[in-house]
Design an enzyme around this catalytic site. Structure first.
Site, PDB file in Angstrom:
ATOM      1  N   SER A 159      23.785  -5.041 -52.907  1.00  0.00           N
ATOM      2  CA  SER A 159      23.836  -5.814 -51.624  1.00  0.00           C
ATOM      3  C   SER A 159      22.521  -5.517 -50.938  1.00  0.00           C
ATOM      4  O   SER A 159      22.094  -4.626 -50.996  1.00  0.00           O
ATOM      5  CB  SER A 159      24.832  -5.346 -50.835  1.00  0.00           C
ATOM      6  OG  SER A 159      24.963  -5.887 -49.366  1.00  0.00           O
ATOM      7  N   TYR A 174      30.247   1.302 -47.379  1.00  0.00           N
ATOM      8  CA  TYR A 174      29.801   0.352 -48.185  1.00  0.00           C
ATOM      9  C   TYR A 174      28.281   0.354 -48.287  1.00  0.00           C
ATOM     10  O   TYR A 174      27.938   0.143 -49.527  1.00  0.00           O
ATOM     11  CB  TYR A 174      30.198  -1.100 -47.530  1.00  0.00           C
ATOM     12  CG  TYR A 174      29.606  -2.339 -47.972  1.00  0.00           C
ATOM     13  CD1 TYR A 174      30.555  -2.808 -49.186  1.00  0.00           C
ATOM     14  CD2 TYR A 174      28.616  -2.924 -47.893  1.00  0.00           C
ATOM     15  CE1 TYR A 174      30.111  -3.989 -49.745  1.00  0.00           C
ATOM     16  CE2 TYR A 174      28.304  -4.201 -48.767  1.00  0.00           C
ATOM     17  CZ  TYR A 174      29.175  -4.727 -49.615  1.00  0.00           C
ATOM     18  OH  TYR A 174      28.968  -5.928 -50.430  1.00  0.00           O
ATOM     19  N   LYS A 178      26.267   0.682 -51.966  1.00  0.00           N
ATOM     20  CA  LYS A 178      25.574  -0.357 -52.597  1.00  0.00           C
ATOM     21  C   LYS A 178      24.272   0.181 -52.867  1.00  0.00           C
ATOM     22  O   LYS A 178      23.728  -0.144 -53.785  1.00  0.00           O
ATOM     23  CB  LYS A 178      25.341  -1.325 -51.687  1.00  0.00           C
ATOM     24  CG  LYS A 178      26.807  -2.156 -51.648  1.00  0.00           C
ATOM     25  CD  LYS A 178      27.160  -2.605 -53.000  1.00  0.00           C
ATOM     26  CE  LYS A 178      28.380  -3.731 -53.039  1.00  0.00           C
ATOM     27  NZ  LYS A 178      28.860  -4.266 -54.461  1.00  0.00           N
TER      28      LYS A 178
END
Length: 266
Positions: A159, A174, A178
């Site tokens: 991401s 997150y 990532k």
């Protein structure tokens, strides 16, 4: 032995996935990145194995659609990506059903809805276990098969959040997971240099439905930070997935393709 130069010269042949078997995890949604990656691979002739975690109906429906639309073999499997045994079973089952695995797209993921002070320890662990450890589980499970066959392509859905800290929403778990995925791809590209290629794709804000819970004014703030001024559509990632699993990318390894409408340029 280094990975060989492909025999084909024409781009059509290099991009063709005829005769290849591709696994795509997290492909049970109607319009997510996983199912679009699977559609791209099937469109180019690959037989596809897709996975679901909690939506068996979605997985079965997508597999049926892929087989009927593109005339390829397609099958759905259950995968609990945060458990290594489940990833190991998936790889064994796909090899039993399809004969081999040429490429594996590790796409299954979970989003965060809090920072570390507001969120629970369990919430942090869930995101890291699915997004980072889950990717490791898939890599380890399929890596043995790639090494045995001396060929393979692993593509990790990372991401842009692995490059930047999103604003205004707090999602440190997150972002960290990532960033780990991007560096895992780089590290594995080196570790597996004799038999397989490993790359990652870093999408920006993609309209998959996962962010629908976010307030409209916050989404408008996101769009103001994207040079292209809009969310991406999952189908706009298809070409990158196809490129990385195909023979068109045999000299591409350890790369991260950022597809974010220009967000990270600012």
């Amino acid at each position: 032995m280094p990975i060989a130069v492909p025999k084909a010269d024409s781009l059509k042949e290099l991009l063709s996935l005829k005769g290849k078997v591709v696994v795509i995890t997290g492909a049970s949604g109607p319009k997510g990145m996983g199912i679009e990656a699977a559609r791209g691979c099937a469109e180019m002739g690959a037989d596809v194995a897709i996975t679901y975690a909690s939506r068996p109906d979605g997985g079965e429906k997508n597999a049926k659609e892929l087989a009927e639309t593109y005339g390829v073999k397609a099958k759905a499997y259950k995968l609990q990506v945060d458990q290594y045994e489940s990833a190991e079973k998936l790889v064994a089952d796909v090899i039993k059903d399809f004969g081999k695995i040429d490429a594996f797209i590790a796409n299954a993921g979970a989003t965060a809805d809090s920072g570390i002070l507001d969120g629970t320890v369990e919430a942090w662990n869930h995101v890291v276990n699915v997004d980072l450890n889950g990717t490791f589980h898939c890599a380890k499970a399929v890596g043995h098969h790639f090494k045995e066959r001396k060929t393979g392509s692993l593509v990790i859905t990372a991401s842009m959040s692995g490059h930047i800290a999103n604003f205004p929403q707090e999602q440190t778990s997150y972002n960290v997971a990532k960033a780990g995925c991007i560096h895992m791809a780089r590290s594995l590209a080196n570790e597996w240099r004799d038999f397989a290629r490993v790359n990652s794709i870093s999408p920006g804000y993609i309209a998959t439905g996962l962010s629908d819970f976010v307030a409209k004014d916050i989404q408008e703030l996101w769009h103001s930070m994207i040079p292209m001024g809009r969310d991406g559509e999952a189908k706009e990632l298809k070409g990158a997935y196809v490129y990385l699993v195909s023979d068109a990318s045999t000299y591409t390894t350890g790369a991260d393709i950022v597809i974010d409408g220009g967000y990270t340029t600012r």
